[in-house]
Design a protein around this motif. Structure first.
Motif, PDB file in Angstrom:
ATOM      1  N   VAL B 142       0.837  -1.212   0.000  1.00 16.01           N
ATOM      2  CA  VAL B 142       0.000   0.000   0.000  1.00 16.01           C
ATOM      3  C   VAL B 142       0.868   1.256   0.000  1.00 16.01           C
ATOM      4  O   VAL B 142       0.615   2.199  -0.743  1.00 16.01           O
ATOM      5  CB  VAL B 142      -0.961  -0.009   1.207  1.00 16.01           C
ATOM      6  N   MET B 143       1.911   1.252   0.824  1.00 19.72           N
ATOM      7  CA  MET B 143       2.795   2.425   0.893  1.00 19.72           C
ATOM      8  C   MET B 143       3.457   2.672  -0.466  1.00 19.72           C
ATOM      9  O   MET B 143       3.608   3.816  -0.889  1.00 19.72           O
ATOM     10  CB  MET B 143       3.889   2.221   1.942  1.00 19.72           C
ATOM     11  N   HIS B 145       2.319   1.639  -3.380  1.00 17.98           N
ATOM     12  CA  HIS B 145       1.277   1.961  -4.343  1.00 17.98           C
ATOM     13  C   HIS B 145       0.921   3.448  -4.283  1.00 17.98           C
ATOM     14  O   HIS B 145       0.536   4.053  -5.277  1.00 17.98           O
ATOM     15  CB  HIS B 145       0.030   1.119  -4.072  1.00 17.98           C
ATOM     16  N   ALA B 146       1.061   4.010  -3.082  1.00 15.08           N
ATOM     17  CA  ALA B 146       0.716   5.422  -2.912  1.00 15.08           C
ATOM     18  C   ALA B 146       1.776   6.358  -3.488  1.00 15.08           C
ATOM     19  O   ALA B 146       1.608   7.563  -3.504  1.00 15.08           O
ATOM     20  CB  ALA B 146       0.504   5.717  -1.425  1.00 15.08           C
ATOM     21  N   VAL B 147       2.891   5.796  -3.962  1.00 20.84           N
ATOM     22  CA  VAL B 147       3.897   6.625  -4.632  1.00 20.84           C
ATOM     23  C   VAL B 147       3.387   6.979  -6.017  1.00 20.84           C
ATOM     24  O   VAL B 147       3.021   6.085  -6.782  1.00 20.84           O
ATOM     25  CB  VAL B 147       5.239   5.877  -4.799  1.00 20.84           C
ATOM     26  N   MET B 150       4.310   4.960  -9.426  1.00 23.93           N
ATOM     27  CA  MET B 150       4.956   3.660  -9.195  1.00 23.93           C
ATOM     28  C   MET B 150       4.149   2.557  -9.879  1.00 23.93           C
ATOM     29  O   MET B 150       2.933   2.504  -9.762  1.00 23.93           O
ATOM     30  CB  MET B 150       5.035   3.390  -7.690  1.00 23.93           C
TER      31      MET B 150
END
Lengths: 403, 188
Positions: B142-143, B145-147, B150
């Motif tokens: 999730v972290m 994916h939030a970029v 990415m």
């Protein structure tokens, strides 16, 4: 593309970062740019600044005295011990400072240290001046020898992690410039320690600093043949030699910074990545990932396996990792597809009887890793095994494993 | 070398050209990189180290390492995979250090006032939900994916897990989060 949840997450994370982080980075980059890249020993601070610090610190000392005479609270406030810095070579010296990093007292912990501090009054000077004076005296008295490999332990004791780290950076910078001014090469070990340390009693009975006691106890925890009291009586140089001789990995108990504190660490982490670059660039998994897949499939915790091999090879036109390891009496051999991570082939051999005791032989090609629940169990398992092994290194990246 | 193509353009994405500019010592490009992904490095590291101080250090160490070593980058269009692999290495290093006896690291309690820096309740709740309800690997997915920008393929490379697994785990993690956040304004 990004959903609301992720936007909120990003905003939340952004706020967790300290506001001054960009400035701090800029400052570090300035230092980096001022420093020639290929000369790791270059002092970070220019020597002339020292003399200014001397003037400033004596001025500051006068000021503190004047205010103190006037009976202000300021003086009292500045008398409280904030941080303690232990410096161990063989002399063990404890320097306590107030919240402004000014020295309240420098205490010799052993006989050697009395010699070092003899005739030096460090009270009220800035910590960097004190560090410089102590190193100078150690060189003059022959405890640090130019042209030889020396070893120093610096321990910062403060209950605030943030403060401990900032003092550590300060001391390491001062130390590195002081060492290089004295043309002394030294491996500097450093650690941050809680003030209410468990090691206090051990330190007292062995006449060593609390910082050294923490290191010694941790070291003894690594290897049961080591006697903590014996370790306590050794100089840092002797301890360093012992660590080398016994091939102990101390990276998990103390920060080990030879010569240049920050940049060596940086290179280390990046080198690890670049070693994997070839694999990454070709869209392949890394050797470490292949090892992990094999271990997971066999259901064996990393600390119970001894690796013989994990290397890329070509088989039927496919790139595969050949992974071999031993656990218990059994030798495991895996071929793992380097692009997909699929287990192409596996075999086990009992080292004694030659029979094949591997329990899940009907399950061999079942591992496509798309099964979520299965993955979940695996990650929990490896998580559990990691937690259960305090001193055994669980290294996903496997850069320093025995292949 | 790639400077000629990159220098006139104001950076909008983290790509090979941006890293080439950083390698040439371009501070503006470096600041852009910070603005674009510092918080994601932080979140990613937090999921590994579980310690805000360590995660902060990892952000700093990673970005400095990127600045210093950008000239060695040969990522062929995968700068994120390179940067986050560095972040992962630093995080694992901190994790090892935090297991020392008497270590200060790990002392900080995230559940306590650790998240108090986040002003908006909903945003704080999202981060809390991520840290509390998701497994470590789900958190990392999730972290990452939030970029912004990415790709799932890059996430799969950084975490060494198959692309399919990244996708399925990501969707399952989102479901878990939405369930946890029920009552807040998130709708499917």
């Amino acid at each position: 593309m990004m959903n609301d949840l992720e936007k909120d997450l990003n905003t939340a994370l952004k706020q967790m970062l300290p506001d001054d982080m960009p400035e701090r980075l800029d400052w570090k980059l300035d230092l980096l740019n001022a420093e020639p890249l290929d000369v790791p020993q270059a002092p970070v601070k220019a020597p002339p600044r020292k003399s200014i610090f001397y003037v400033l610190s004596s001025l500051a000392a006068c000021l503190v005295l004047m205010i103190g005479l006037a009976g202000g609270h300021y003086y009292l406030n500045n008398l409280a011990v904030d941080t303690v810095v232990d410096i161990d070579v063989n002399p063990s010296i404890e320097i306590s400072t107030n919240s402004h990093d000014r020295v309240l007292a420098a205490t010799p912990i052993n006989e050697d240290a009395k010699l070092i501090l003899d005739g030096i009054d460090l009270k009220n000077v800035d910590l960097n001046v004190a560090v410089n004076a102590v190193i100078g005296s150690m060189v003059r008295n022959g405890y640090l020898t130019p042209g030889q490999d020396n070893s120093i332990l610096v321990s910062i004791r403060n209950n605030s992690a943030e403060k401990a780290r900032s003092v550590r950076n300060l001391v390491l910078t001062d130390l590195s410039s002081s060492l290089s001014n004295n043309q002394v090469r030294a491996a500097v070990l450093n650690q941050t320690v809680k003030t209410g340390s468990q090691a206090k009693a051990f330190a007292k009975s062995n006449h060593i600093s609390i910082g050294k006691a923490v290191l010694v106890l941790n070291l003894a925890g690594k290897d049961s043949s080591l006697d903590p009291e014996e370790l306590a009586s050794m100089s840092l140089k002797e301890l360093a030699a012992l660590v080398r001789e016994k091939h102990l990995d101390i990276s998990d108990i103390v920060n080990y910074d030879a010569d240049d504190s920050i940049w060596e660490n940086l290179s280390e982490a990046v080198d690890g990545v670049n070693e994997n670059d070839n694999a990454l660039n070709q869209g392949l998994i890394t050797a470490a990932a292949a090892k992990k897949l094999a271990l997971d499939h066999a259901g064996i915790a990393p600390q119970n396996a001894t690796f013989i091999k994990a290397a890329l090879d070509e088989e039927d036109g496919n790139l595969v990792y050949e992974v071999e390891f031993i656990s218990g009496n059994i030798e495991y051999e895996y071929n793992i597809h380097a692009a997909t991570g699929q287990i192409v082939d596996m075999d086990t051999d009992s080292l004694h009887t030659g029979s094949r005791p591997f329990p899940q032989s009907d399950d061999e090609d079942d591992d496509d890793d798309n099964d979520d629940d299965d993955d979940e169990k695996k990650s929990q398992r490896s998580e559990a095994s990691r937690k259960s092994t305090k001193s055994t290194k669980h290294d996903d990246d496997g850069e320093d494993e025995d292949d | 070398m790639e400077q000629n193509t990159a220098k006139t353009e104001y950076p909008k994405v983290v790509d090979d050209a941006l890293l080439a500019r950083i390698a040439a010592g371009d501070r503006e490009a470096f600041h852009f990189l910070y603005q674009a992904i510092a918080q994601n490095i932080y979140g990613f590291s937090l999921s590994i180290t579980k310690n805000p101080h360590d995660a902060e250090d990892v952000v700093q160490e990673t970005l400095l390492a990127v600045y210093r070593h950008a000239h060695t980058y040969r990522g062929q269009g995968k700068p994120m995979a390179w940067i986050f692999t560095i972040a992962r290495n630093f995080s694992l290093k901190h994790l090892q250090l935090s297991r020392r006896v008497d270590s200060l690291d790990g002392l900080q309690d995230l559940e306590g006032d650790g998240l108090s820096r986040i002003s908006a309740v909903e945003q704080r709740m999202v981060l809390q939900a991520v840290l509390r309800t998701l497994s470590e690997q789900e958190q990392q997915i999730v972290m990452l994916h939030a970029v912004h920008g990415m790709k799932n393929r890059e996430i799969s490379e950084i975490l060494h897990i198959p692309l399919n697994t990244v996708l399925s785990k990501y969707h399952r993690a989102l479901k878990k989060l939405r369930k946890q956040m029920e009552g807040a304004h998130y709708d499917e």
